[in-house]
Design a protein around this motif. Structure first.
Motif, PDB file in Angstrom:
ATOM      1  N   PHE A 207      38.133  26.649  18.373  1.00 26.34           N
ATOM      2  CA  PHE A 207      37.793  25.218  18.455  1.00 26.34           C
ATOM      3  C   PHE A 207      38.637  24.514  19.510  1.00 26.34           C
ATOM      4  N   GLU A 208      39.893  24.874  19.620  1.00 25.15           N
ATOM      5  CA  GLU A 208      40.734  24.262  20.644  1.00 25.15           C
ATOM      6  C   GLU A 208      40.219  24.612  22.045  1.00 25.15           C
ATOM      7  N   TYR A 209      39.795  25.854  22.216  1.00 25.73           N
ATOM      8  CA  TYR A 209      39.239  26.277  23.506  1.00 25.73           C
ATOM      9  C   TYR A 209      37.960  25.504  23.805  1.00 25.73           C
ATOM     10  N   ALA A 210      37.093  25.383  22.802  1.00 24.83           N
ATOM     11  CA  ALA A 210      35.845  24.649  22.995  1.00 24.83           C
ATOM     12  C   ALA A 210      36.112  23.192  23.375  1.00 24.83           C
ATOM     13  N   LYS A 211      37.067  22.571  22.716  1.00 23.00           N
ATOM     14  CA  LYS A 211      37.413  21.187  23.018  1.00 23.00           C
ATOM     15  C   LYS A 211      37.968  21.050  24.431  1.00 23.00           C
ATOM     16  N   LYS A 212      38.861  21.951  24.810  1.00 23.66           N
ATOM     17  CA  LYS A 212      39.498  21.873  26.124  1.00 23.66           C
ATOM     18  C   LYS A 212      38.506  22.081  27.255  1.00 23.66           C
ATOM     19  N   HIS A 213      37.540  22.984  27.052  1.00 21.15           N
ATOM     20  CA  HIS A 213      36.628  23.372  28.129  1.00 21.15           C
ATOM     21  C   HIS A 213      35.245  22.744  28.019  1.00 21.15           C
ATOM     22  N   TYR A 245      36.720  18.550  14.394  1.00 17.00           N
ATOM     23  CA  TYR A 245      36.202  18.443  15.755  1.00 17.00           C
ATOM     24  C   TYR A 245      34.786  17.863  15.705  1.00 17.00           C
ATOM     25  N   PRO A 246      34.677  16.572  15.460  1.00 22.79           N
ATOM     26  CA  PRO A 246      33.360  15.963  15.229  1.00 22.79           C
ATOM     27  C   PRO A 246      32.406  16.040  16.420  1.00 22.79           C
ATOM     28  N   ASP A 247      32.914  16.262  17.612  1.00 24.92           N
ATOM     29  CA  ASP A 247      32.047  16.330  18.795  1.00 24.92           C
ATOM     30  C   ASP A 247      31.481  17.728  19.043  1.00 24.92           C
ATOM     31  N   ILE A 248      31.839  18.678  18.172  1.00 28.23           N
ATOM     32  CA  ILE A 248      31.376  20.055  18.344  1.00 28.23           C
ATOM     33  C   ILE A 248      30.456  20.426  17.189  1.00 28.23           C
TER      34      ILE A 248
END
Length: 407
Positions: A207-213, A245-248
């Motif tokens: 999830f952190e990777y998805a948020k960052k990229h 992570y509400p945007d994912i």
């Protein structure tokens, strides 16, 4: 960089083509002026044969001390074949072969495996599909698999002819009843073990990777409708962490369903989370859509040590050629992942842009990029060597527009 502070990168060529692809990776890293000292370390089949250990303690010591490593490839064989190839003084000593890269992942707790699958424009092996109105299209694929790297079926907790206490423990489970009359010597058990701690860490990393990229979708690729306890734990964990992570968008698809859908709409997937075996399978399946294992890079990440490697094998039949003809791009892309890991993202991007430029131009193609369906054993005239491909990428790096988008 001050010599006292220079990074050291452990080079582990391993077996077969490992040394050839690693050599080109170092050449490309030097081309982008990555500053480090390289340290050789032993790993692979020859050390199994002559020492009874394909991952010597001295190699683990070097990895712990130096923290970063590039790995080429290994040869693995079934345990009975491995036992036969030991030198005479080591035979019948009770030695059992175990994959050294799996051993390194567990010994060093490299619990996160990251496998990006990125299509490059102009790659003749890219996935294409029929358009509804006729003709074909080539959808861009940019999927990253997060594979739990130390648990599951690959943890190696297994038995043939299980000991009495192990069998008795399994017999307490009601589902074991259908095996109660199977003779011990005819019974093999491999256990699938997940822990909450490692489920937490792989999901958080994804999830952190998805948020960052900027990825908008994270998918769990498991089989919780059948493997209820282990797949269920990972799925439940991903949904719980995903609420932060509400945007994912978080969804869960059975592994077999994903294998079907990726042959239809692979571009719809962003980040995928899976356990050890399913992550291995789905990442190779995606690799087949972006050019095959010649483009399949990976990172094995722990809290202190990180090892970067192509996911292909040692290809011994090609290692015997006088001039290496294999594709080094998967290893070079793994080197770029190492640069990302240490914060040298600009240099990593230059490498990817250089590769993209070479692939789009189409002048330099290793044998895998010239293969024709049904003729898998043909080595085509016109295929460039491993060294030529590495040199072409170095040259392209010098020509890329650092602000342009090549892939």
């Amino acid at each position: 960089m001050n010599n006292l502070l220079r990074r050291k990168v452990v080079l582990m060529p391993g077996d077969g083509i490992g040394g050839a692809v690693l050599k080109e990776t170092v050449k490309v890293l030097r081309a982008v002026k990555f500053e480090c000292d390289y340290v050789h370390a032993d790993i692979g089949w020859e050390f199994w044969r002559t020492e009874g250990n394909p991952l010597p303690d001295r190699t683990l010591k070097s990895l712990r001390e130096n923290k970063l490593s590039l790995f080429g490839a290994i040869t693995s064989k079934p345990k009975w074949e491995a036992a036969e190839e030991l030198v005479p003084r080591l035979k019948n000593k009770g030695l059992v072969y175990y994959s050294p890269i799996v051993g390194a992942r567990q010994s060093l707790q490299l619990s996160e495996c990251i496998r990006p699958c990125l299509s490059f424009e102009g790659n003749p092996l890219n996935f294409v599909r029929q358009k509804s109105g006729g003709g074909v299209e080539e959808p861009p694929i940019n999927t990253v698999i997060f594979r739990q790297n130390t648990e599951g079926l690959y943890a190696g907790v297994e038995w043939t002819n299980p000991p009495k206490n192990v069998r008795q423990a399994f017999e307490t489970h009601p589902k074991f009843g259908i095996f109660k009359d199977v003779k011990g010597e005819e019974l093999a058990i491999s256990s699938r073990i997940f822990t909450q701690e490692r489920c937490n860490s792989i999901c958080r990393a994804a999830f952190e990777y998805a948020k960052k990229h900027g990825y908008k979708r994270v998918t769990i690729a498991e089989k919780p409708n059948v493997i209820r306890e282990t797949s269920g734990m990972l799925e439940k964990t991903a949904y719980r962490i995903g609420k932060e992570y509400p945007d994912i968008w978080v969804d869960s698809n059975n592994i077999d369903a994903i294998c079907m859908w990726l042959t239809k709409n692979p571009e719809s997937y962003g980040v995928i989370i899976a356990g050890n075996m399913f992550g291995d399978i789905i990442s190779d399946a995606f690799a087949g859509l972006v050019g095959g294992l010649g483009f399949a890079c990976s990172a094995n990440i722990g809290s202190e040590v990180a090892i970067f490697e192509p996911t292909h094998g040692s290809a011994p039949k090609y290692a015997s050629y006088k001039t290496s003809i294999v594709n080094p791009i998967a290893c070079i892309l793994s080197g770029a992942m190492m640069l990302d890991h240490v914060g040298e993202t600009h240099k990593a991007d230059l490498i990817r842009k250089g590769i993209a430029k070479v692939i789009k131009d189409g002048k330099y193609r290793t044998y895998d990029l010239l293969k024709v369906k049904g003729q898998q054993n043909v080595i085509y005239n016109g295929a460039v060597s491993t060294e030529d491909m590495g040199s072409a990428i170095v040259e392209a790096i010098g020509d890329v527009d650092s602000s342009a988008k090549y892939y």
